[in-house]
Design a protein around this motif. Structure first.
Motif, PDB file in Angstrom:
ATOM      1  N   THR A  57       0.843  -1.200   0.000  1.00 26.05           N
ATOM      2  CA  THR A  57       0.000   0.000   0.000  1.00 26.05           C
ATOM      3  C   THR A  57       0.878   1.250   0.000  1.00 26.05           C
ATOM      4  N   PHE A  58       0.299   2.311  -0.515  1.00 29.54           N
ATOM      5  CA  PHE A  58       0.926   3.631  -0.501  1.00 29.54           C
ATOM      6  C   PHE A  58      -0.110   4.572   0.093  1.00 29.54           C
ATOM      7  N   THR A  59       0.165   5.126   1.271  1.00 21.55           N
ATOM      8  CA  THR A  59      -0.777   6.036   1.929  1.00 21.55           C
ATOM      9  C   THR A  59      -0.426   7.468   1.586  1.00 21.55           C
ATOM     10  N   LEU A  60      -1.417   8.209   1.107  1.00 29.83           N
ATOM     11  CA  LEU A  60      -1.241   9.600   0.723  1.00 29.83           C
ATOM     12  C   LEU A  60      -2.297  10.416   1.460  1.00 29.83           C
ATOM     13  N   ASP A  61      -1.845  11.210   2.456  1.00 30.22           N
ATOM     14  CA  ASP A  61      -2.761  11.864   3.386  1.00 30.22           C
ATOM     15  C   ASP A  61      -3.663  10.785   3.997  1.00 30.22           C
ATOM     16  N   GLU A  62      -4.994  10.892   3.804  1.00 34.22           N
ATOM     17  CA  GLU A  62      -5.879   9.875   4.392  1.00 34.22           C
ATOM     18  C   GLU A  62      -6.214   8.753   3.415  1.00 34.22           C
TER      19      GLU A  62
END
Length: 288
Positions: A57-62
């Protein structure tokens, strides 16, 4: 890339190739100093990731984005990111400063014309067909080849290839998410989007923005609904909620965030967040 303390902020290094270039390209799996771990960090420039292989996974902000082949991820300056990799990620990374295009097109709103940047209501990623992905890869390869043999006029050729790529990506994105494509959009809508990025910490009313833009609040609401499907006030609120979620991801307390964002007290902050998201900030933090 160079970094600051706290949440690490990585800045663009314009003289990497000996002359000032405000764009760079590389392979995710081989680019030196590219952050691919679970530390929170942010960039001060634009980046597009083209995933060919990998899982995690790649989390970007929320937003949590699944890493899968043919996924393209768009990040704007200041967004907080984190990687969680389960299988080695391979693909292209393209990053650039806004001035690489702004100065050429003499349009400070240029990058707001693309639906995937500065986005806080639609997804920051898309998954496209093999044929479409290959079309992007051809343009990326052209940019990469030019970087291998830089000449005095290389910046012009690279800029033209980047422009083609951004327009094609905008078509794909608009087709997938059924958002407005840039045929004709009123310039005041782009001006509002640009202002919102800079002013949302202190200006929360439609009247404040309409005054700066020198248009009526009614007209601002009209063009916002026409081109985004949301009222101007909804866009302001969604931007604010996006910032709150980003800060909750950084483990800041609700009290700390409420005062930082100018709420009169934490109870008003909690009420605002729950009215829009359906959860209190504490519930949201627990869920993540």
């Amino acid at each position: 890339m160079a970094s600051d303390t706290k949440i690490k902020t990585y800045h663009f290094l314009p003289n990497k190739y000996g002359l000032e270039l405000l764009l760079d390209i590389g392979r995710i799996e081989t680019l030196n100093h590219f952050v691919l771990d679970d530390t929170l960090h942010q960039l001060s420039f634009y980046e597009i990731l083209f995933i060919e292989e990998g899982a995690g996974t790649f989390t970007l902000d929320e937003n949590k984005v699944l890493i899968t082949p043919r996924t393209i991820i768009f990040t704007s300056p200041g967004q907080v990111r984190r990687w969680e990799i389960k299988e080695k990620v391979k693909g292209y990374i393209l990053f650039f400063e806004k001035d690489f295009l702004h100065l050429f097109f003499s349009d400070e709103l240029f990058l707001y014309r693309f639906q995937y940047f500065h986005q806080y209501t639609s997804p920051p990623e898309m998954n496209i067909s093999e044929t479409s992905f290959e079309k992007c890869r051809e343009l990326l390869y052209g940019i990469e080849q030019e970087f291998g043999h830089l000449q005095n006029d290389s910046s012009h050729l690279i800029r033209s290839l980047l422009y083609q790529l951004l327009v094609i990506l905008n078509r794909y994105y608009a087709g997938i998410y059924h958002v407005q494509r840039d045929t004709y959009v009123h310039p005041d809508f782009y001006r509002f989007r640009s202002l919102l990025e800079k002013q949302f910490m202190k200006d929360r009313s439609v009247e404040a923005y309409s005054k700066i833009l020198n248009i009526s609040a009614g007209f601002l609401n009209k063009i916002c609904r026409q081109y985004s499907g949301q009222s101007a006030q909804q866009m302001i609120h969604y931007k604010l909620i996006s910032e709150i979620k980003k800060q909750l991801h950084q483990n800041k307390s609700a009290k700390e965030i409420s005062y930082e964002l100018g709420f009169s007290d934490p109870s008003n902050f909690n009420r605002f967040f729950k009215n829009i998201t359906g959860n209190t900030p504490q519930q949201y933090r627990k869920n993540i």
